[in-house]
Write a protein that holds these residues in place. Structure first.
Motif, PDB file in Angstrom:
ATOM      1  N   HIS A  39     -26.880  86.056  30.524  1.00  0.00           N
ATOM      2  CA  HIS A  39     -25.648  85.276  30.383  1.00  0.00           C
ATOM      3  C   HIS A  39     -25.885  83.900  29.752  1.00  0.00           C
ATOM      4  O   HIS A  39     -24.941  83.266  29.279  1.00  0.00           O
ATOM      5  CB  HIS A  39     -24.981  85.097  31.753  1.00  0.00           C
ATOM      6  CG  HIS A  39     -24.551  86.386  32.375  1.00  0.00           C
ATOM      7  ND1 HIS A  39     -23.420  87.074  31.989  1.00  0.00           N
ATOM      8  CD2 HIS A  39     -25.128  87.132  33.359  1.00  0.00           C
ATOM      9  CE1 HIS A  39     -23.308  88.177  32.713  1.00  0.00           C
ATOM     10  NE2 HIS A  39     -24.339  88.237  33.553  1.00  0.00           N
ATOM     11  N   PHE A  42     -24.612  83.358  26.280  1.00  0.00           N
ATOM     12  CA  PHE A  42     -23.167  83.314  26.113  1.00  0.00           C
ATOM     13  C   PHE A  42     -22.569  82.008  26.650  1.00  0.00           C
ATOM     14  O   PHE A  42     -21.373  81.769  26.512  1.00  0.00           O
ATOM     15  CB  PHE A  42     -22.504  84.498  26.827  1.00  0.00           C
ATOM     16  CG  PHE A  42     -22.946  85.835  26.293  1.00  0.00           C
ATOM     17  CD1 PHE A  42     -22.524  86.285  25.049  1.00  0.00           C
ATOM     18  CD2 PHE A  42     -23.790  86.652  27.033  1.00  0.00           C
ATOM     19  CE1 PHE A  42     -22.925  87.510  24.561  1.00  0.00           C
ATOM     20  CE2 PHE A  42     -24.198  87.892  26.564  1.00  0.00           C
ATOM     21  CZ  PHE A  42     -23.771  88.319  25.310  1.00  0.00           C
ATOM     22  N   VAL A  46     -20.416  86.582  31.761  1.00  0.00           N
ATOM     23  CA  VAL A  46     -19.492  87.563  31.180  1.00  0.00           C
ATOM     24  C   VAL A  46     -19.221  88.610  32.253  1.00  0.00           C
ATOM     25  O   VAL A  46     -20.121  89.394  32.599  1.00  0.00           O
ATOM     26  CB  VAL A  46     -20.096  88.231  29.923  1.00  0.00           C
ATOM     27  CG1 VAL A  46     -19.102  89.223  29.328  1.00  0.00           C
ATOM     28  CG2 VAL A  46     -20.488  87.175  28.890  1.00  0.00           C
TER      29      VAL A  46
END
Length: 334
Positions: A39, A42, A46
Motif C-alpha cells: 500500500h 499508493f 486500497v
C-alpha cells in the motif's frame, strides 16, 4: 465462565494488517502481524487490495500464531475476531475465517469492538506493572478514529467526543505526503520533530463544540502555509523540515490537551489512558508526560507492540467476554 487456563485465539483484519494471537488468560503466547507493505506505493490503503491480501495471508498467520504458542488446536477455548469498525472487505475475511474455524472446532465465537480492544490492551500482562484503575478516560487516536472515551469497567465504555471530520492519523498521513514522506508518514514526522523547535511556526487550532475535534481546518491552514512559503523559497521544506514537523506536532498536541483538560474538569477523572497507533508517537509521550506532572494526571501509554493493530488485544477482550458468557451466533455480520 472461569477457567484456570483460558486460551483464546484472536484474529484482527480491520485494515491492512493480518493479525493472529494466542493468549492464556492475560498472558500473550504469540502475537503475529503480517503487514501489507504494497500500500505504500499508493500513498494509502486500497480497500479491495487489502481484503484480497488478507485472503492470501490469514491461514498462514493463524497457523504461525498457534505454532509459536506451542499449543494444540484442541486447547483453544474460543475464537475472538474484530467485527467493527474497519474496512468492510477486510472485516468480512476475518469474520468468515473465524466463523468457519469455530464451527469446525465446535468452540464459541466472540465478536470484538476494535477500538475497545485498543483501550483494553493496557491490561495485557506485562504492559504495566500496575494497570490503570477504573474509571479512566481514554484518548483513542489512530488512522481510523479519534475519540475521547469514558471507561467505567472492562466492557462498559461511553464515547464523550470524536472528530467531526478527519481522524488524527489521516491528518498526519496527509501532512506527511505534502512534505514528501512515504506512507505511512506519522512516524517520519515524529522523527524529524525531535530535532526541531516547536515554537518556530504557528498554526490555527480549529474549534469544535463540546469534547469533539476538528482537524480539517488545521490541514487547510498547514497546506496554505506551505504554499505561501514555497512560493518565496522553493527549498523552504528541506531547509526547515525539523521545525515544521515540531511546530505541527506541538499544535496537534495542544488541541488534544485542551479537550482532555475539559474532559477532566467535566468528569473529575484524572487517569488518562492513550490507545491506538498514534499513542506510540515519541513527541506525544514527552508532551503529555510533562502535562500530567503539571496537572496531577496519571497517564498510561501502551507498548509499541500493542499500540498499532494486533490480535493480542482482540484475544484479551475475547477472554473478558468469555468469562461473562458473552458469545455470538454464527449469523453475526461485520
Amino acid at each position: 465462565m472461569k477457567k484456570k487456563n483460558l486460551i483464546i485465539l484472536g484474529i484482527d483484519t480491520s485494515c491492512d494488517d493480518t493479525c493472529a494471537a494466542i493468549i492464556n488468560n492475560n498472558t500473550v503466547l504469540s502475537n503475529i502481524v503480517r503487514t501489507q507493505k504494497i500500500h505504500q506505493k499508493f500513498g494509502g490503503v486500497v480497500p479491495e487490495l487489502a481484503a484480497s491480501l488478507h485472503l492470501q495471508h490469514i491461514v498462514s498467520v493463524v497457523n504461525n500464531a498457534i505454532l509459536k504458542a506451542k499449543i494444540k488446536n484442541n486447547a483453544i477455548n474460543a475464537i475472538a475476531f474484530t467485527n467493527f469498525p474497519g474496512l468492510i472487505g477486510s472485516l468480512l475475511v476475518g469474520s468468515a475465517f473465524a466463523k468457519s474455524l469455530a464451527m469446525c472446532w465446535q468452540i464459541p465465537l466472540i465478536s470484538v469492538n476494535h477500538i475497545q480492544a485498543h483501550i483494553l490492551a493496557h491490561f495485557i500482562k506485562g504492559v504495566h506493572s500496575t494497570p490503570p484503575n477504573f474509571p479512566f478516560i481514554s484518548l483513542s487516536i489512530s488512522g481510523g478514529h479519534t475519540n475521547i472515551i469514558k471507561v467505567k469497567d472492562f466492557l462498559e465504555i461511553k464515547i464523550l467526543g470524536s472528530s467531526n471530520d478527519i481522524s488524527l492519523g489521516n491528518l498526519f498521513d496527509n501532512m506527511a505526503k505534502r512534505l514528501g514522506f512515504k506512507y505511512p508518514g506519522g512516524r517520519i514526522i515524529d522523527k524529524y520533530a525531535q530535532l526541531g523547535n516547536s515554537k518556530t511556526f504557528f498554526f490555527n487550532k480549529p474549534k469544535a463544540k463540546k469534547l469533539n475535534f476538528s482537524f480539517s481546518g488545521l490541514q487547510t491552514n498547514f497546506l496554505y502555509f506551505l504554499k505561501k512559503k514555497i512560493k518565496k523559497n522553493s527549498k523552504f521544506i528541506s531547509q526547515n523540515i525539523n521545525d515544521i514537523c515540531a511546530s505541527f506536532q506541538e499544535t496537534v498536541f495542544e488541541i488534544l490537551f485542551d479537550k482532555l483538560n475539559q474532559t477532566v474538569k467535566k468528569t473529575g477523572i484524572k487517569n488518562i489512558v492513550f490507545s491506538g497507533g498514534i499513542s506510540s508517537n515519541l513527541g506525544l509521550k514527552k508532551f503529555f508526560s510533562k502535562k500530567s506532572l503539571e496537572n496531577n494526571w496519571k497517564t498510561f501509554f501502551p507498548q509499541l507492540e500493542f499500540s498499532s493493530d494486533n490480535a493480542a488485544m482482540i484475544a484479551l477482550v475475547g477472554k473478558l467476554k468469555y468469562e461473562r458468557n458473552l458469545f455470538d451466533k454464527f449469523s453475526i455480520k461485520p
